[in-house]
Design an enzyme around this catalytic site. Structure first.
Site, PDB file in Angstrom:
ATOM      1  CB  SER A  98      -0.967  -0.040   1.177  1.00 36.65           C
ATOM      2  OG  SER A  98      -1.806   1.081   1.147  1.00 36.65           O
ATOM      3  CG  ASP A 243      -3.790   3.819  -0.945  1.00 37.57           C
ATOM      4  OD1 ASP A 243      -4.447   3.514  -1.964  1.00 37.57           O
ATOM      5  OD2 ASP A 243      -3.974   3.266   0.150  1.00 37.57           O
ATOM      6  CG  ASP A 245      -3.379  -0.994  -1.897  1.00 36.16           C
ATOM      7  OD1 ASP A 245      -3.369   0.193  -1.507  1.00 36.16           O
ATOM      8  OD2 ASP A 245      -3.771  -1.934  -1.177  1.00 36.16           O
ATOM      9  CG  ASP A 247      -6.724  -0.049   0.010  1.00 33.46           C
ATOM     10  OD1 ASP A 247      -5.999   0.958  -0.054  1.00 33.46           O
ATOM     11  OD2 ASP A 247      -6.552  -0.943   0.862  1.00 33.46           O
TER      12      ASP A 247
END
Length: 454
Positions: A98, A243, A245, A247
């Site tokens: 992340s 960010d 990834d 999510d």
């Protein structure tokens, strides 16, 4: 027996070389296969330079456990969530760290139905099996195939909005050289194909694991400037940043002002309640007044949950909530398998801007003024427990209420605060809000921080 320090409360994350390497990840793949006994698992990885190697290692671990693997390629976490449920597989693994520093990586694991696997629902068992490293000999390896579901995934994302509602808009979207770029390209192609009058200005859209413009983490003030500059330069209606990834999604108004995730929770709750009368909305204990007010005004039911994705998802399933939001910019959707998505929020806010005839700044302005908050403030402390106890002792006697759902929330008639230790970092997080009093907000923030950091 080796002890692995990369296992956290909700996922697996560690420093490369010292806490995480291909051998450990292979063993995690074997352990996942042994624990879950799945037939088929989907795997994906973010754009970090080590993600391909680690994805290959976890894939080999699964294959050696006799599990069939579907490799989605370079994708964000929510694409693994989507594929797990859409393809009806027995689970999914995303290789990602992340927003962690360059020298980190990790794994996010889900089981069938995209249900999270965290410490109390199997992650501890997987850790024990991986540490013991006592796997049966490989008899029959699973099968491996590559598959892209991006078309189906984007179709699902776009089902949350009506194209006929969309008016001419200009959006700045900053993917931070992370995994989001290919999804933004696919959404843009759909807009063009359907003659949707939304123009997308792309910033740092190409995936690049060296992160030439810094690790994508718009929570950090220094990581917001490129988005702000682009919004102002292009006179855009809204800025969106992700960010690594993707999510989590972070929004900026038409003047380039960063909008705290807290106010977006209230905004999305309103949007859902307009389409789902009387629905249940989940919120976390850190900042609450604005969300409760907006949910109640719009005829919904606001239900508190402990912070953290596994708690929120569990609570949403238990009460069948339509939406859940955390002030950390995680947003959860019943129709997205109760999972968090960084793409659905900006699409919904974009539609709201079009249907309301208001700018994003106008949509959240009243909430920001009514319940001002300085945003989350982190403190690295030698003894977190003692520091929190010291603050509690100073404030609880006079308080209207004290709540221990998550850390400690102390409420007064005109202001309240929440203090909690992070599950992922050695820090204590302070969140505070007042009833329309910015001066009181500043005073109390300073007062508590001084006591905390004594």
């Amino acid at each position: 027996m080796e002890k692995f320090t990369c296992f956290k409360a909700y996922d697996i994350r560690g420093q490369l070389g010292t806490e995480l390497n291909a051998d450990i990840v292979y063993r995690i793949g074997r352990a996942f296969g042994q624990f879950l006994k799945p037939k088929t698992i989907v795997v994906g990885g973010d754009v970090r330079l080590t993600s391909k190697e680690l994805k290959s290692a976890v894939t080999n671990g699964l294959l050696d456990s006799g599990v069939d693997v579907i490799d989605l390629g370079e994708v964000g976490t929510e694409e693994v969530y989507f594929a797990t449920s859409f393809l009806k597989t027995d689970g999914g693994i995303e290789v990602t760290a992340s927003h962690n520093p360059m020298d980190y990586n990790g794994l996010k694991l889900v089981r069938e139905g995209s249900r999270p696997i965290s410490a109390d629902t199997g992650l501890a068992d997987i850790q024990r099996l991986a540490e013991e490293n006592n796997f049966p000999p490989v008899t029959q390896r699973g099968t491996y195939k590559q598959l892209s579901v991006v078309g189906d995934y984007v179709e699902h994302l776009l089902s949350y909005v009506s194209f006929e509602h969309l008016k001419p808009l200009k959006l700045v979207i900053n993917s931070g050289n992370g995994a989001a770029g290919h999804v933004i390209d696919a959404i843009e192609a759909q807009f063009k194909a359907h003659r949707v009058p939304v123009e997308i200005i792309k910033v740092h859209n190409n995936p690049d694991g060296t992160f030439p413009h810094g690790i994508p983490n718009p929570i950090l003030h220094e990581n917001r400037q490129d988005t702000i500059d682009a919004v102002l330069a292009h006179k855009a209606d809204m800025g969106i940043a992700f960010d690594g990834d993707f999510d989590r999604c972070f929004l900026f108004d038409e003047n380039g002002n960063f909008i705290e995730g807290y106010y977006i929770v209230g905004l999305l709750a309103q949007a859902f309640l307009q389409k789902n009368k009387g629905a249940k909305i989940i919120y976390d204990p850190r900042l609450i007044w604005n969300t409760i007010q907006l949910v109640e005004e719009n005829g919904g039911e606001a239900i508190m949950s402990k912070s953290g994705h596994s708690f929120i998802k569990e609570k949403m399933r238990a009460v069948d909530a339509v939406y859940g939001g955390e002030m950390s910019a995680h947003h959860y959707f019943r129709d997205f398998f109760y999972c968090d998505s960084g793409m659905i929020p900006w699409l919904l806010v974009m539609e709201l801007v079009c249907t309301s005839g208001k700018t994003l700044g106008q949509l959240v302005g009243n909430s920001v003024d009514t319940y001002p908050s300085p945003g989350e403030i982190n403190s690295k402390l030698a003894d977190a427990k003692a520091s929190i106890a010291r603050v509690r002792a100073a404030y609880e006697a006079e308080a209207v209420s004290v709540d221990e759902t998550d850390g400690i929330s102390i409420e007064y008639p005109t202001w309240r605060f929440n203090l909690r230790s992070s599950n992922t970092e050695p820090v204590v997080r302070l969140n505070l809000e007042t009833r329309g009093d910015k001066q009181l907000m500043a005073e109390k923030t300073e007062e508590i921080l001084a006591l905390l950091r004594q």
